[in-house]
Design a protein around this motif. Structure first.
Motif, PDB file in Angstrom:
ATOM      1  N   GLN A  31      14.388 -91.931 -17.698  1.00 37.14           N
ATOM      2  CA  GLN A  31      14.286 -93.387 -17.759  1.00 37.14           C
ATOM      3  C   GLN A  31      15.373 -94.043 -16.914  1.00 37.14           C
ATOM      4  N   LEU A  32      16.608 -93.535 -16.989  1.00 32.95           N
ATOM      5  CA  LEU A  32      17.708 -94.125 -16.233  1.00 32.95           C
ATOM      6  C   LEU A  32      17.551 -93.866 -14.728  1.00 32.95           C
ATOM      7  N   SER A  33      17.062 -92.704 -14.361  1.00 39.78           N
ATOM      8  CA  SER A  33      16.829 -92.406 -12.940  1.00 39.78           C
ATOM      9  C   SER A  33      15.830 -93.387 -12.348  1.00 39.78           C
ATOM     10  N   GLN A  34      14.765 -93.644 -13.081  1.00 47.96           N
ATOM     11  CA  GLN A  34      13.755 -94.583 -12.602  1.00 47.96           C
ATOM     12  C   GLN A  34      14.285 -96.008 -12.572  1.00 47.96           C
ATOM     13  N   GLU A  35      14.999 -96.399 -13.592  1.00 47.39           N
ATOM     14  CA  GLU A  35      15.500 -97.767 -13.700  1.00 47.39           C
ATOM     15  C   GLU A  35      16.482 -98.105 -12.585  1.00 47.39           C
ATOM     16  N   TYR A  36      17.333 -97.155 -12.217  1.00 49.78           N
ATOM     17  CA  TYR A  36      18.374 -97.428 -11.220  1.00 49.78           C
ATOM     18  C   TYR A  36      18.061 -96.853  -9.843  1.00 49.78           C
ATOM     19  N   GLY A  37      16.923 -96.219  -9.714  1.00 47.74           N
ATOM     20  CA  GLY A  37      16.503 -95.724  -8.414  1.00 47.74           C
ATOM     21  C   GLY A  37      17.391 -94.646  -7.840  1.00 47.74           C
ATOM     22  N   ILE A  38      17.869 -93.757  -8.698  1.00 48.23           N
ATOM     23  CA  ILE A  38      18.705 -92.658  -8.230  1.00 48.23           C
ATOM     24  C   ILE A  38      18.158 -91.345  -8.782  1.00 48.23           C
ATOM     25  N   SER A  39      18.478 -90.256  -8.096  1.00 48.98           N
ATOM     26  CA  SER A  39      17.994 -88.950  -8.518  1.00 48.98           C
ATOM     27  C   SER A  39      18.900 -88.376  -9.607  1.00 48.98           C
ATOM     28  N   ARG A  40      18.496 -87.220 -10.127  1.00 50.03           N
ATOM     29  CA  ARG A  40      19.235 -86.610 -11.230  1.00 50.03           C
ATOM     30  C   ARG A  40      20.664 -86.226 -10.840  1.00 50.03           C
ATOM     31  N   THR A  41      20.874 -85.788  -9.591  1.00 44.29           N
ATOM     32  CA  THR A  41      22.216 -85.335  -9.203  1.00 44.29           C
ATOM     33  C   THR A  41      23.241 -86.469  -9.260  1.00 44.29           C
ATOM     34  N   PRO A  42      23.018 -87.618  -8.603  1.00 41.16           N
ATOM     35  CA  PRO A  42      23.985 -88.706  -8.739  1.00 41.16           C
ATOM     36  C   PRO A  42      24.053 -89.259 -10.159  1.00 41.16           C
ATOM     37  N   LEU A  43      22.930 -89.215 -10.878  1.00 41.02           N
ATOM     38  CA  LEU A  43      22.943 -89.662 -12.276  1.00 41.02           C
ATOM     39  C   LEU A  43      23.910 -88.815 -13.085  1.00 41.02           C
ATOM     40  N   ARG A  44      23.839 -87.524 -12.900  1.00 40.03           N
ATOM     41  CA  ARG A  44      24.724 -86.628 -13.654  1.00 40.03           C
ATOM     42  C   ARG A  44      26.170 -86.759 -13.207  1.00 40.03           C
ATOM     43  N   ASP A  45      26.388 -87.139 -11.942  1.00 38.89           N
ATOM     44  CA  ASP A  45      27.749 -87.442 -11.489  1.00 38.89           C
ATOM     45  C   ASP A  45      28.329 -88.616 -12.276  1.00 38.89           C
TER      46      ASP A  45
END
Length: 223
Positions: A31-45
């Motif tokens: 949900q957060l990846s879609q909402e902020y337009g970022i992939s899992r790698t930067p999300l996990r960063d």
């Protein structure tokens, strides 16, 4: 950080401090990846960065969740906070720059505006910002991480027990505002002893209101 990462980082900080994301809440990566337009790698960063600061906890079999508030955490908080805050306040008076003092004044004004607007979230966020700035003024690499970690739970505790629109709390919050301005003056005057005294007074204002309310039954969220 790039725009999406930075926006996510700041939004999660604010949502955690204001309890929009309650202690113990699991974060939905998809949900957060879609909402902020970022992939899992930067999300996990972002998650790792926030975990390093104390906003999140990351478990290998569970993923990221908002750091819980347990009874033990709060016992430790009330034991440690006055020592860290006092040392930080003294060093802030010694090391603050003119630019930092101007920022501190602006933060105190924003806190006052949030009080006038009866915004509980605004009061918590601008109080948090005020004390973050005091921590930066202290300019001590050993104190700063502990100071900032304490402020996360301090903001969340404040959101739990303080309500800016509650008339019974008006006098206490007005006194907190007055103490902010007294601290600004002491720091500007390089009065280390007075700055430390004011920190203890300010801490006492929070402690005498909140500590009696800290019971195991009141802290069931996020356990």
């Amino acid at each position: 950080m790039k725009n999406g990462k930075l926006e996510l980082f700041r939004d999660l900080q604010q949502r955690i401090l204001t309890l929009e994301l309650a202690p113990g809440t699991d974060l939905d990566e998809t949900q957060l990846s879609q909402e902020y337009g970022i992939s899992r790698t930067p999300l996990r960063d972002v998650f790792r960065h926030l975990a390093g600061e104390g906003y999140l906890s990351i478990e290998s079999n569970r993923g990221a969740r908002v750091s819980p508030l347990s009874h033990k955490t709060l016992r430790d908080f009330f034991l440690t906070a006055p020592m860290i805050y006092a040392a930080t306040g003294r060093l802030a008076a010694r090391n603050a720059t003119a630019g930092q003092i101007a920022e501190l004044e602006e933060s105190a004004r924003l806190f006052d505006q949030a009080l006038a607007d009866k915004s509980t979230g605004g009061v918590a966020l601008f109080n948090n910002r005020f004390h973050q700035l005091v921590g930066l003024m202290a300019d001590n690499e050993f104190l700063l991480p502990s100071h900032n970690r304490l402020l996360i739970d301090h903001a969340r505790i404040s959101m739990t027990f303080y309500q800016a629109d509650d008339p019974s709390q008006t006098d206490r919050l007005t006194r907190a505002s007055e103490q902010h301005w007294d601290m600004v003056e002491a720091i500007r005057d390089r009065d280390e002893e007075r700055s430390e005294e004011l920190v203890y007074e300010h801490w006492g204002l929070s402690r005498e209101f909140i500590e009696p309310k800290i019971t195991p039954a009141s802290l069931t969220i996020g356990l």
